[in-house]
Design a protein around this motif. Structure first.
Motif, PDB file in Angstrom:
ATOM      1  N   GLU A  20       0.819  -1.201   0.000  1.00 33.78           N
ATOM      2  CA  GLU A  20       0.000   0.000   0.000  1.00 33.78           C
ATOM      3  C   GLU A  20       0.861   1.262   0.000  1.00 33.78           C
ATOM      4  OE1 GLU A  20      -0.392  -2.224   2.637  1.00 33.78           O
ATOM      5  OE2 GLU A  20      -2.300  -3.182   2.200  1.00 33.78           O
ATOM      6  N   GLY A  21       0.495   2.183  -0.828  1.00 35.90           N
ATOM      7  CA  GLY A  21       1.157   3.473  -0.860  1.00 35.90           C
ATOM      8  C   GLY A  21       2.524   3.492  -1.519  1.00 35.90           C
ATOM      9  N   MET A  22       2.966   2.382  -2.036  1.00 31.45           N
ATOM     10  CA  MET A  22       4.283   2.350  -2.674  1.00 31.45           C
ATOM     11  C   MET A  22       4.144   2.551  -4.177  1.00 31.45           C
ATOM     12  SD  MET A  22       6.123  -0.806  -0.667  1.00 31.45           S
ATOM     13  CE  MET A  22       7.780  -0.381  -1.195  1.00 31.45           C
ATOM     14  N   ARG A  23       5.075   3.281  -4.760  1.00 31.33           N
ATOM     15  CA  ARG A  23       5.088   3.467  -6.211  1.00 31.33           C
ATOM     16  C   ARG A  23       5.435   2.151  -6.903  1.00 31.33           C
ATOM     17  NH1 ARG A  23       9.406   6.594  -5.403  1.00 31.33           N
ATOM     18  NH2 ARG A  23      10.239   5.868  -7.371  1.00 31.33           N
ATOM     19  N   LYS A  24       5.010   2.033  -8.146  1.00 33.10           N
ATOM     20  CA  LYS A  24       5.302   0.826  -8.920  1.00 33.10           C
ATOM     21  C   LYS A  24       6.804   0.622  -9.069  1.00 33.10           C
ATOM     22  CE  LYS A  24       1.027   1.009 -11.529  1.00 33.10           C
ATOM     23  NZ  LYS A  24       0.421   1.192 -12.842  1.00 33.10           N
ATOM     24  N   GLY A  25       7.543   1.713  -9.180  1.00 35.07           N
ATOM     25  CA  GLY A  25       8.989   1.636  -9.359  1.00 35.07           C
ATOM     26  C   GLY A  25       9.764   1.947  -8.096  1.00 35.07           C
ATOM     27  N   ASP A  26       9.157   1.749  -6.938  1.00 35.64           N
ATOM     28  CA  ASP A  26       9.821   2.011  -5.665  1.00 35.64           C
ATOM     29  C   ASP A  26      11.167   1.277  -5.604  1.00 35.64           C
ATOM     30  OD1 ASP A  26      10.301   1.195  -2.633  1.00 35.64           O
ATOM     31  OD2 ASP A  26       9.065   3.006  -2.649  1.00 35.64           O
ATOM     32  N   ARG A  27      12.157   1.918  -5.039  1.00 35.01           N
ATOM     33  CA  ARG A  27      13.516   1.373  -4.991  1.00 35.01           C
ATOM     34  C   ARG A  27      13.557  -0.016  -4.333  1.00 35.01           C
ATOM     35  NH1 ARG A  27      18.213   3.636  -6.096  1.00 35.01           N
ATOM     36  NH2 ARG A  27      20.107   2.860  -5.119  1.00 35.01           N
ATOM     37  N   ALA A  28      12.779  -0.210  -3.263  1.00 38.51           N
ATOM     38  CA  ALA A  28      12.762  -1.506  -2.575  1.00 38.51           C
ATOM     39  C   ALA A  28      12.183  -2.593  -3.477  1.00 38.51           C
ATOM     40  CB  ALA A  28      11.958  -1.407  -1.279  1.00 38.51           C
ATOM     41  N   LYS A  29      11.135  -2.248  -4.215  1.00 39.82           N
ATOM     42  CA  LYS A  29      10.535  -3.216  -5.138  1.00 39.82           C
ATOM     43  C   LYS A  29      11.516  -3.578  -6.252  1.00 39.82           C
ATOM     44  CE  LYS A  29       5.661  -1.964  -4.750  1.00 39.82           C
ATOM     45  NZ  LYS A  29       4.479  -1.614  -5.551  1.00 39.82           N
ATOM     46  N   VAL A  30      12.204  -2.589  -6.761  1.00 35.65           N
ATOM     47  CA  VAL A  30      13.175  -2.830  -7.839  1.00 35.65           C
ATOM     48  C   VAL A  30      14.320  -3.696  -7.319  1.00 35.65           C
ATOM     49  CG1 VAL A  30      14.804  -1.743  -9.437  1.00 35.65           C
ATOM     50  CG2 VAL A  30      12.549  -0.720  -9.061  1.00 35.65           C
ATOM     51  N   LEU A  31      14.740  -3.468  -6.101  1.00 38.11           N
ATOM     52  CA  LEU A  31      15.805  -4.269  -5.501  1.00 38.11           C
ATOM     53  C   LEU A  31      15.378  -5.734  -5.378  1.00 38.11           C
ATOM     54  CD1 LEU A  31      18.635  -4.085  -4.239  1.00 38.11           C
ATOM     55  CD2 LEU A  31      17.522  -3.699  -2.053  1.00 38.11           C
ATOM     56  N   ILE A  32      14.160  -5.962  -4.908  1.00 43.93           N
ATOM     57  CA  ILE A  32      13.651  -7.330  -4.788  1.00 43.93           C
ATOM     58  C   ILE A  32      13.491  -7.959  -6.168  1.00 43.93           C
ATOM     59  CG2 ILE A  32      11.675  -8.729  -4.074  1.00 43.93           C
ATOM     60  CD1 ILE A  32      11.353  -6.684  -1.745  1.00 43.93           C
ATOM     61  N   ALA A  33      12.988  -7.191  -7.130  1.00 45.36           N
ATOM     62  CA  ALA A  33      12.844  -7.704  -8.494  1.00 45.36           C
ATOM     63  C   ALA A  33      14.204  -8.093  -9.071  1.00 45.36           C
ATOM     64  CB  ALA A  33      12.166  -6.662  -9.384  1.00 45.36           C
ATOM     65  N   ALA A  34      15.203  -7.269  -8.838  1.00 46.52           N
ATOM     66  CA  ALA A  34      16.554  -7.567  -9.332  1.00 46.52           C
ATOM     67  C   ALA A  34      17.083  -8.854  -8.708  1.00 46.52           C
ATOM     68  CB  ALA A  34      17.500  -6.405  -9.027  1.00 46.52           C
ATOM     69  N   LEU A  35      16.853  -9.020  -7.419  1.00 47.26           N
ATOM     70  CA  LEU A  35      17.288 -10.234  -6.731  1.00 47.26           C
ATOM     71  C   LEU A  35      16.581 -11.456  -7.316  1.00 47.26           C
ATOM     72  CD1 LEU A  35      18.827 -11.580  -4.363  1.00 47.26           C
ATOM     73  CD2 LEU A  35      16.767 -11.226  -3.020  1.00 47.26           C
ATOM     74  N   LEU A  36      15.282 -11.362  -7.511  1.00 46.07           N
ATOM     75  CA  LEU A  36      14.515 -12.481  -8.071  1.00 46.07           C
ATOM     76  C   LEU A  36      14.995 -12.832  -9.473  1.00 46.07           C
ATOM     77  CD1 LEU A  36      10.948 -11.529  -6.833  1.00 46.07           C
ATOM     78  CD2 LEU A  36      12.317 -13.490  -6.082  1.00 46.07           C
ATOM     79  N   LYS A  37      15.242 -11.811 -10.297  1.00 42.49           N
ATOM     80  CA  LYS A  37      15.693 -12.065 -11.668  1.00 42.49           C
ATOM     81  C   LYS A  37      17.093 -12.668 -11.692  1.00 42.49           C
ATOM     82  CE  LYS A  37      14.654  -9.251 -15.046  1.00 42.49           C
ATOM     83  NZ  LYS A  37      13.884 -10.094 -15.929  1.00 42.49           N
ATOM     84  N   LYS A  38      17.922 -12.255 -10.743  1.00 42.55           N
ATOM     85  CA  LYS A  38      19.307 -12.727 -10.709  1.00 42.55           C
ATOM     86  C   LYS A  38      19.411 -14.162 -10.169  1.00 42.55           C
ATOM     87  CE  LYS A  38      23.828 -11.057  -9.389  1.00 42.55           C
ATOM     88  NZ  LYS A  38      24.528  -9.811  -9.233  1.00 42.55           N
ATOM     89  N   ARG A  39      18.586 -14.508  -9.200  1.00 43.26           N
ATOM     90  CA  ARG A  39      18.734 -15.776  -8.484  1.00 43.26           C
ATOM     91  C   ARG A  39      17.690 -16.843  -8.815  1.00 43.26           C
ATOM     92  NH1 ARG A  39      23.701 -16.180  -6.116  1.00 43.26           N
ATOM     93  NH2 ARG A  39      24.298 -14.128  -5.408  1.00 43.26           N
TER      94      ARG A  39
END
Length: 87
Positions: A20-39
């Motif tokens: 809730e209240g987080m932008r679609k491109g929020d830095r934390a979301k992008v960090l988690i997405a990067a981790l998921l894509k990498k691992r």
């Protein structure tokens, strides 16, 4: 099972369960997405849906843009190290 584990991990990393209240491109979301894509072999559709990041194509665009940022890479390494201790 995978969805329940994702919710637990996302909460552990400090994201609200429904983002809730987080932008679609929020830095934390992008960090988690990067981790998921990498691992994992998880696709953009799954990541975009579970992290509420909008269009699946945005996931790749955001991860690539963030990967060019030294601070992002440093945070990603810290997150990987943290998760190795937890698992």
């Amino acid at each position: 099972m995978q969805g329940a584990r994702m919710n637990t991990n996302v909460c552990y990393l400090g994201l609200p369960p429904k983002h809730e209240g987080m932008r679609k491109g929020d830095r934390a979301k992008v960090l988690i997405a990067a981790l998921l894509k990498k691992r994992t072999a998880i696709g953009n559709n799954w990541i975009a849906e579970r992290l509420s990041m909008g269009h699946p194509g945005s996931v790749s665009r955001l991860v690539v843009a963030a990967s060019k940022d030294a601070k992002h890479e440093s945070e990603l390494k810290k997150l990987i190290k943290l998760l190795k201790c937890v698992t």
